[in-house]
Every structure is written in C-alpha cells, then in structure tokens.
Design a protein around this motif. Structure first.
Motif, PDB file in Angstrom:
ATOM      1  N   GLY A   1      46.875   0.294   6.034  1.00  0.00           N
ATOM      2  CA  GLY A   1      47.934   0.196   7.036  1.00  0.00           C
ATOM      3  C   GLY A   1      47.367  -0.042   8.430  1.00  0.00           C
ATOM      4  O   GLY A   1      46.148  -0.018   8.634  1.00  0.00           O
ATOM      5  N   ASN A   2      48.269  -0.316   9.375  1.00  0.00           N
ATOM      6  CA  ASN A   2      47.860  -0.472  10.782  1.00  0.00           C
ATOM      7  C   ASN A   2      48.991  -0.083  11.730  1.00  0.00           C
ATOM      8  O   ASN A   2      48.921  -0.376  12.916  1.00  0.00           O
ATOM      9  CB  ASN A   2      47.432  -1.921  11.082  1.00  0.00           C
ATOM     10  CG  ASN A   2      48.626  -2.864  11.151  1.00  0.00           C
ATOM     11  OD1 ASN A   2      49.698  -2.576  10.632  1.00  0.00           O
ATOM     12  ND2 ASN A   2      48.444  -4.000  11.795  1.00  0.00           N
ATOM     13  N   GLY A   3      50.039   0.556  11.176  1.00  0.00           N
ATOM     14  CA  GLY A   3      51.222   0.853  11.989  1.00  0.00           C
ATOM     15  C   GLY A   3      50.885   1.561  13.291  1.00  0.00           C
ATOM     16  O   GLY A   3      51.219   1.065  14.380  1.00  0.00           O
ATOM     17  N   PRO A   4      50.202   2.716  13.224  1.00  0.00           N
ATOM     18  CA  PRO A   4      49.868   3.399  14.475  1.00  0.00           C
ATOM     19  C   PRO A   4      48.997   2.532  15.387  1.00  0.00           C
ATOM     20  O   PRO A   4      49.279   2.387  16.580  1.00  0.00           O
ATOM     21  CB  PRO A   4      49.088   4.642  14.009  1.00  0.00           C
ATOM     22  CG  PRO A   4      49.491   4.838  12.581  1.00  0.00           C
ATOM     23  CD  PRO A   4      49.766   3.471  12.036  1.00  0.00           C
TER      24      PRO A   4
ATOM     25  N   LYS B   1      60.172  -1.670  10.815  1.00  0.00           N
ATOM     26  CA  LYS B   1      58.808  -1.147  10.604  1.00  0.00           C
ATOM     27  C   LYS B   1      58.391  -0.245  11.769  1.00  0.00           C
ATOM     28  O   LYS B   1      58.224  -0.708  12.898  1.00  0.00           O
ATOM     29  CB  LYS B   1      57.852  -2.345  10.495  1.00  0.00           C
ATOM     30  CG  LYS B   1      56.412  -1.964  10.297  1.00  0.00           C
ATOM     31  CD  LYS B   1      56.129  -1.643   8.860  1.00  0.00           C
ATOM     32  CE  LYS B   1      54.857  -0.877   8.699  1.00  0.00           C
ATOM     33  NZ  LYS B   1      54.849  -0.024   7.522  1.00  0.00           N
TER      34      LYS B   1
ATOM     35  N   GLY C   1      46.855  -3.939   7.380  1.00  0.00           N
ATOM     36  CA  GLY C   1      48.101  -3.949   8.146  1.00  0.00           C
ATOM     37  C   GLY C   1      49.121  -4.908   7.563  1.00  0.00           C
ATOM     38  O   GLY C   1      49.989  -5.401   8.276  1.00  0.00           O
ATOM     39  N   GLY C   2      48.988  -5.174   6.267  1.00  0.00           N
ATOM     40  CA  GLY C   2      49.901  -6.109   5.609  1.00  0.00           C
ATOM     41  C   GLY C   2      49.499  -7.561   5.810  1.00  0.00           C
ATOM     42  O   GLY C   2      50.127  -8.465   5.269  1.00  0.00           O
TER      43      GLY C   2
ATOM     44  N   VAL D   1      55.236  -7.021  11.820  1.00  0.00           N
ATOM     45  CA  VAL D   1      54.203  -6.260  11.109  1.00  0.00           C
ATOM     46  C   VAL D   1      54.646  -6.148   9.654  1.00  0.00           C
ATOM     47  O   VAL D   1      55.699  -5.584   9.360  1.00  0.00           O
ATOM     48  CB  VAL D   1      54.000  -4.849  11.729  1.00  0.00           C
ATOM     49  CG1 VAL D   1      52.996  -4.041  10.909  1.00  0.00           C
ATOM     50  CG2 VAL D   1      53.509  -4.962  13.176  1.00  0.00           C
ATOM     51  N   ILE D   2      53.847  -6.720   8.767  1.00  0.00           N
ATOM     52  CA  ILE D   2      54.199  -6.715   7.340  1.00  0.00           C
ATOM     53  C   ILE D   2      53.878  -5.348   6.746  1.00  0.00           C
ATOM     54  O   ILE D   2      52.891  -4.712   7.128  1.00  0.00           O
ATOM     55  CB  ILE D   2      53.403  -7.824   6.603  1.00  0.00           C
ATOM     56  CG1 ILE D   2      53.770  -9.200   7.179  1.00  0.00           C
ATOM     57  CG2 ILE D   2      53.661  -7.787   5.098  1.00  0.00           C
ATOM     58  CD1 ILE D   2      52.897 -10.341   6.672  1.00  0.00           C
TER      59      ILE D   2
ATOM     60  N   LYS E   1      52.231  -2.866   4.460  1.00  0.00           N
ATOM     61  CA  LYS E   1      50.968  -3.016   3.725  1.00  0.00           C
ATOM     62  C   LYS E   1      51.108  -2.702   2.230  1.00  0.00           C
ATOM     63  O   LYS E   1      50.314  -3.189   1.426  1.00  0.00           O
ATOM     64  CB  LYS E   1      49.856  -2.164   4.338  1.00  0.00           C
ATOM     65  CG  LYS E   1      50.109  -0.678   4.314  1.00  0.00           C
ATOM     66  CD  LYS E   1      49.315   0.049   3.295  1.00  0.00           C
ATOM     67  CE  LYS E   1      49.572   1.519   3.241  1.00  0.00           C
ATOM     68  NZ  LYS E   1      50.775   2.123   3.744  1.00  0.00           N
TER      69      LYS E   1
END
Ligand code: ADP
Ligand code: CP
Length: 312
Positions: free
Chosen positions: A53-56, A129, A191-192, A210-211, A213
């Motif tokens: 992931g890479n959301g944060p 997202k 990060g998707g 943002v895709i 993941k």
C-alpha cells in the motif's frame, strides 16, 4: 504443504506500524520486521511476489507539496511514483538483508509499475480511497473548507479521500512475469501502481488517483497465474458485525457468501470492502485459487490453515 506461487499484498501496518510516527527511520524499522514474516514464507519454498500500500505515504507527500511555498505542487501520479520508489527501496533493502542473514541466495527487486485505468471509470466521479494521515472531525471540517473531500475511515478518524479507479492492466506485466519465472522476488504495483490512461496515440498519461493495492494485487495474481493471494492487514480475520458486541470471526467464505455479506454491509468501504472484493475477484478467475486475509504476524499460520479467513 505444497509450494505455491503467492502474491502478498502488504497493508499499512506492515510499513507504518505507528500512524503517529511517519518518519523514514520508523518505516524502515517496520519494513525490517515485516521482512521476517515475508522471508519465512520464502524459506518455506513459496514463490513470493509483493504488492504494498501507499495510502498514508502518498497523502503525506501530496500535502507537503501542497503546503510548500518554495516548490510547485507535485501531481498525484508523480507522488504515487515517489511513494513506490521509497517504499520499494525500504522493502528491497529490508528483505535483501533478511535473506542475507539466513544465507539465502535469492535476489529481490522493486519495479516502478504503471497500471492502466479507464479514463471514464466511475471512481473518478466518486472519491473513495482514504489517503494521508488521520484527522479529528473538527480538523476534517477545516480541510473540507479548503476543498478536500474528507470521510470517516472505519472508526479510526477522518481522512482525505481521492478517486480510486479499477486497475485494468499492468504496463510492465511481461517484465514482472519474466523476473518471477526466473526466481526473483519482485516488489511491484506498489500503492496499486501509478495510475495511467492509454491515449488514442498509444501514449500513456498519469492521472490523479490512487489505485487500491489489493485490487492491483489480484491483477498481479492473474498476470502471474498465482495459486494464492494473501492480503496482510491489521486484523487476524474478517469479522461479521465488526466492532460490535455481536462481532464474530470468519474462517472460510465462498464467493456467494462474500456477495451476501457485502450486500448486508459488513465490510467498511475504503478498508475491508476492497479487500474482500479483490479476494473474490482473484478466486473467481480460475478454479483452485484461494485467497487468505489475515495479519502479518499470522501469515505463516494462515497458509497452514490454522487461522485467518480463507476465500475459495
Ligand atoms: N468486517 C471487517 N472485518 C475486519 N476488519 C474490518 C472490517 N470492516 C472494516 N475493517 C477494518 O479494515 C481494516 C483493514 O483495512 P485498511 O486498514 O484499510 O487496510 P491496510 O492494512 O491495507 O492498510 C482493519 O484493520 C479493520 O479496522
Ligand atoms: N494504494 C493503497 O491501496 O494503499 P493503502 O493500502 O495504504 O490504502
């Protein structure tokens, strides 16, 4: 236990264990802990490909650029690529070190990955997202006045939400397949993946999104014809009535049950919902495939059928 080709999707807690400490040092230390569980699976003989992931991180990068008075704002796809780069670097270094410690001769590489999305995807009209840090309701209202879309995230606080189109294809899919086929541990679609659209002249253009993941992990699993998709997150199992007194864990789920429980609203959008959707998508692609949702610490037990939620 037979050797399997497995795609592992690493959740937020595998990288930023304490959401209040988002320093590079803390992330690298967490990546080193995470690597132990990953290398345990490799040591068992499984062929592991990693999606993370890479959301944060992407949200934090964006807001730093947005707030800076000295440098121009950096577009979303570039921030996505930066987050892939530095998270990939941490995981690549941490996994490499863990392999060395155990005298394992495997090689590990992370790939900046572009993932094709549809420019008309409905996700562009409805941001879902969650990215960046968590805020209180009061802080969220102030950010909304600045034009951000803010939503409550599974009882954990408020976060900015951005469009999240479905991943359709991976630009680097042949390279990924060749590397995995030759025994290399690949970190991909971080990060998707950087979301790109295919233009009429066949060129690619990054888009602001943002895709998810886990959905990208399902796509990587499809491309690699993997046996298993493991989604590692902060919970050991999927629960019905999550966070309620009647909460109960699920050991096994069929696709029909996934659909029924989605319909009944058991899975929070932006957190567990995309995970169960990704698991169901991967499993539906071919007979015999299984997906496992569990925590990082329980990954090994989960593969052995001792815990976690299996979707088959
Ligand atoms: N039905 C459910 N069962 C288990 N966890 C759920 C459920 N609904 C929402 N959640 C929440 O979803 C979280 C996982 O989503 P998220 O934190 O977005 O994942 P990631 O680990 O990929 O960052 C869990 O830690 C839990 O707080
Ligand atoms: N891109 C993505 O799904 O990131 P998180 O898993 O960190 O939300």
């Amino acid at each position: 236990m037979s050797k399997k080709r497995i795609v592992v999707a690493l959740g937020g807690n595998a990288l930023q264990e304490n959401p209040k400490d988002i320093s590079a040092e803390a992330q690298l230390a967490t990546a080193k802990e995470t690597s132990k569980s990953i290398v345990d699976l490799i040591e068992e003989g499984h062929e592991i490909t990693i999606v993370h992931g890479n959301g944060p991180q992407v949200g934090q990068l964006i807001s730093v650029y947005e707030q800076s008075k000295e440098v121009p704002t950096m577009p979303f796809p570039e921030c996505g690529a930066m987050s892939q780069g530095y998270i990939g670097y941490h995981l690549q270094q941490a996994i490499g070190e863990e392999l060395n410690k155990r005298n394992m001769k495997k090689q590990v590489i992370s790939i900046i990955t572009q993932v094709v999305v549809d420019k008309d995807d409905i996700g562009f009209k409805n941001p879902t997202k969650p990215v960046g840090s968590f805020f209180t309701e009061e802080e969220a209202r102030i950010l909304e006045e600045k034009g951000y879309v803010m939503k409550e995230d599974a009882g954990r606080g408020y976060r900015r939400v951005v469009p999240s189109p479905e991943p359709i294809d991976i630009v680097e899919s042949d390279i990924i397949k060749n590397l995995v086929d030759s025994g290399i541990i690949v970190i991909t679609a971080g990060g998707g993946g950087v979301p790109v659209v295919l233009k009429e002249d066949r060129s690619l253009e990054g888009v602001a999104a943002v895709i998810d993941k886990d959905l990208a992990g399902a796509l990587v699993g499809e491309i690699l014809d993997a046996d298993m998709l493991i989604i590692l997150t902060a919970v050991e199992k999927i629960y019905l009535d999550f966070n309620k007194p009647s909460e109960r864990g699920l050991d096994k789920l069929s696709i029909a049950e996934v659909e029924k429980y989605i319909e009944e609203g058991h899975f929070a959008p932006g957190s567990m919902l995309p995970k169960v959707k990704a698991a169901a998508k991967f499993v539906s692609g071919k007979k015999g495939r299984i997906a496992l949702i569990t925590s990082l610490e329980k990954a090994k037990d989960g593969i052995e059928g001792k815990t976690g939620t299996i979707i088959e």
